[in-house]
Design an enzyme around this catalytic site. Structure first.
Site, PDB file in Angstrom:
ATOM      1  N   CYS A  23       0.391  -2.735 -15.327  1.00 54.19           N
ATOM      2  CA  CYS A  23       1.617  -2.291 -14.681  1.00 54.19           C
ATOM      3  C   CYS A  23       2.795  -2.933 -15.416  1.00 54.19           C
ATOM      4  O   CYS A  23       2.608  -3.770 -16.304  1.00 54.19           O
ATOM      5  CB  CYS A  23       1.627  -2.708 -13.206  1.00 54.19           C
ATOM      6  SG  CYS A  23       1.688  -4.500 -12.948  1.00 54.19           S
ATOM      7  N   HIS A  80      -4.516 -12.117 -13.933  1.00 56.00           N
ATOM      8  CA  HIS A  80      -5.929 -12.221 -13.582  1.00 56.00           C
ATOM      9  C   HIS A  80      -6.756 -11.346 -14.516  1.00 56.00           C
ATOM     10  O   HIS A  80      -7.197 -10.247 -14.158  1.00 56.00           O
ATOM     11  CB  HIS A  80      -6.147 -11.809 -12.122  1.00 56.00           C
ATOM     12  CG  HIS A  80      -5.808 -12.894 -11.156  1.00 56.00           C
ATOM     13  ND1 HIS A  80      -5.381 -12.653  -9.876  1.00 56.00           N
ATOM     14  CD2 HIS A  80      -5.834 -14.236 -11.286  1.00 56.00           C
ATOM     15  CE1 HIS A  80      -5.162 -13.807  -9.257  1.00 56.00           C
ATOM     16  NE2 HIS A  80      -5.422 -14.778 -10.095  1.00 56.00           N
ATOM     17  N   HIS A  97      -4.094 -16.123  -2.236  1.00 54.21           N
ATOM     18  CA  HIS A  97      -3.643 -15.461  -3.466  1.00 54.21           C
ATOM     19  C   HIS A  97      -2.404 -16.175  -4.011  1.00 54.21           C
ATOM     20  O   HIS A  97      -1.501 -16.530  -3.246  1.00 54.21           O
ATOM     21  CB  HIS A  97      -3.315 -13.988  -3.189  1.00 54.21           C
ATOM     22  CG  HIS A  97      -3.133 -13.183  -4.439  1.00 54.21           C
ATOM     23  ND1 HIS A  97      -1.940 -13.143  -5.127  1.00 54.21           N
ATOM     24  CD2 HIS A  97      -4.000 -12.414  -5.139  1.00 54.21           C
ATOM     25  CE1 HIS A  97      -2.076 -12.365  -6.179  1.00 54.21           C
ATOM     26  NE2 HIS A  97      -3.321 -11.919  -6.217  1.00 54.21           N
ATOM     27  N   GLU A 126       0.220 -15.168  -5.521  1.00 55.07           N
ATOM     28  CA  GLU A 126       1.506 -14.528  -5.227  1.00 55.07           C
ATOM     29  C   GLU A 126       1.990 -14.927  -3.836  1.00 55.07           C
ATOM     30  O   GLU A 126       3.167 -15.252  -3.648  1.00 55.07           O
ATOM     31  CB  GLU A 126       1.396 -13.002  -5.310  1.00 55.07           C
ATOM     32  CG  GLU A 126       2.704 -12.298  -4.999  1.00 55.07           C
ATOM     33  CD  GLU A 126       2.587 -10.806  -4.840  1.00 55.07           C
ATOM     34  OE1 GLU A 126       3.229 -10.259  -3.925  1.00 55.07           O
ATOM     35  OE2 GLU A 126       1.848 -10.166  -5.630  1.00 55.07           O
ATOM     36  N   THR A 162       2.742  -7.762  -2.874  1.00 58.94           N
ATOM     37  CA  THR A 162       3.043  -6.522  -3.593  1.00 58.94           C
ATOM     38  C   THR A 162       1.820  -5.633  -3.824  1.00 58.94           C
ATOM     39  O   THR A 162       1.952  -4.424  -3.970  1.00 58.94           O
ATOM     40  CB  THR A 162       3.682  -6.811  -4.963  1.00 58.94           C
ATOM     41  OG1 THR A 162       2.798  -7.628  -5.737  1.00 58.94           O
ATOM     42  CG2 THR A 162       5.030  -7.502  -4.815  1.00 58.94           C
ATOM     43  N   CYS A 200       4.604  -3.004  -4.097  1.00 60.15           N
ATOM     44  CA  CYS A 200       5.145  -2.393  -5.314  1.00 60.15           C
ATOM     45  C   CYS A 200       4.827  -0.905  -5.337  1.00 60.15           C
ATOM     46  O   CYS A 200       3.709  -0.485  -4.999  1.00 60.15           O
ATOM     47  CB  CYS A 200       4.520  -3.091  -6.524  1.00 60.15           C
ATOM     48  SG  CYS A 200       4.908  -2.323  -8.099  1.00 60.15           S
ATOM     49  N   SER A 209      -6.702  -9.304  -7.190  1.00 56.08           N
ATOM     50  CA  SER A 209      -6.549  -8.788  -5.827  1.00 56.08           C
ATOM     51  C   SER A 209      -6.350  -7.281  -5.813  1.00 56.08           C
ATOM     52  O   SER A 209      -6.966  -6.572  -5.012  1.00 56.08           O
ATOM     53  CB  SER A 209      -5.361  -9.472  -5.142  1.00 56.08           C
ATOM     54  OG  SER A 209      -5.105  -8.899  -3.882  1.00 56.08           O
ATOM     55  N   SER A 229      -4.110  -5.539 -14.175  1.00 55.94           N
ATOM     56  CA  SER A 229      -4.254  -6.567 -15.207  1.00 55.94           C
ATOM     57  C   SER A 229      -5.327  -6.215 -16.237  1.00 55.94           C
ATOM     58  O   SER A 229      -5.791  -7.081 -16.973  1.00 55.94           O
ATOM     59  CB  SER A 229      -4.611  -7.915 -14.552  1.00 55.94           C
ATOM     60  OG  SER A 229      -3.606  -8.325 -13.657  1.00 55.94           O
TER      61      SER A 229
END
Length: 283
Positions: free
Chosen positions: A12, A41, A126, A128, A166, A194, A223, A266
């Protein structure tokens, strides 16, 4: 056999930006270069960066023995405290936090100053979510499941601000918000999932619905890839989660009419292409 690869599969915007940032720092010649936590990740990307001399800082404690050099903040972001500790060591910070994640940091910081208590829809373990928590004025409430949402209680006079990780499952987010909203709190809900995540999940679901076998590619710690697997598994019972082409059991794709492929945010294009090529060789 027909092979359908989701158009949104792979890096992304935020991940590509973070990875490109580290490679630019390597090329600048300034050493040493660190990342706070794995930049993304994906074991293959992290291993390549380590081979080029990039060192991964895994905890705040590891900062104590360092001075000088450049620290690239990973796409998941870090807490305010971590940023301050890096600066205190006299190290240069290059912030590669995904802009969509950075936006959440600003939201929880601002809403906390206004007196609202933050509720995060996401996974507590996580990175984030841990980073977002580190920008809250007070420790936030973190909710991931329906049970946690139903059990959630707080002071009825407390004002709340709800945000999301996200990469959280969009449909599950809506379900949890509905449960919490029924409790009657003074709450503002901000869907911070997102847009690329929503598109990727929607597309994965559609591809899986039309596939006899669905292949989901991504790091085991990713994730968003785990969420894709769950979504695809609900639509196609023959859904397989792999990290690289080495994990692909080609026997699973023989004698079927349709194979779908998607990948987490990722996952490098090279890995997706290798899987696609091997599946097509079975035609």
């Amino acid at each position: 056999m027909e092979v359908t690869v989701a158009k949104s599969a792979g890096f992304c915007f935020g991940v590509k930006r973070a990875v490109d940032t580290v490679y630019r720092e390597i090329e600048s010649g300034e050493k040493p270069v660190y990342t706070f936590g794995p930049i993304i990740h994906n074991e293959q990307v992290v291993e390549d960066l380590e081979n080029r001399g990039v060192q991964v800082i895994l905890s705040e404690d590891e900062l104590e023995g360092l001075s000088g050099g450049t620290v690239v903040i990973r796409s998941h972001g870090v807490s305010r405290d971590v940023c301050e500790k890096i600066e205190a060591r006299g190290m240069k910070i290059v912030d590669a936090t995904c802009p969509f994640v950075k936006k959440i940091h600003r939201i929880v910081d601002e809403e906390g100053r206004k007196g609202r208590h933050v509720v995060i829809i996401g996974s507590a373990d996580h990175p984030e979510v841990q980073a977002i928590s580190g920008w809250c004025k007070e420790p936030p409430v973190i909710i991931e499941s329906e049970e946690e949402a139903r059990d959630f209680k707080t002071d009825p006079d407390k004002k709340l601000c709800l945000v999301s990780q996200t990469t959280f499952n969009y449909n599950k987010f809506q379900e949890l918000v509905e449960i919490i909203n029924k409790k009657g709190y003074d709450i503002i809900v901000l869907n911070t999932i997102c847009n690329a995540t929503e598109v990727r999940q929607t597309e994965a679901r559609k591809v899986a619905q039309c596939s006899d076998v669905m292949i989901v590619i991504g790091d085991r710690h990713s994730s968003n890839t785990q969420k894709l697997f769950e979504i695809c598994k609900n639509e196609c019972k023959n859904t397989y989660y792999i990290q690289t082409v080495k994990d692909l059991d080609l026997a699973e794709v023989r004698s079927v009419d349709n194979v779908g492929i998607t990948a987490g945010a990722s996952t490098p294009n090279k890995i997706i292409e290798e899987v696609q090529k091997n599946v097509r060789n079975e035609l």
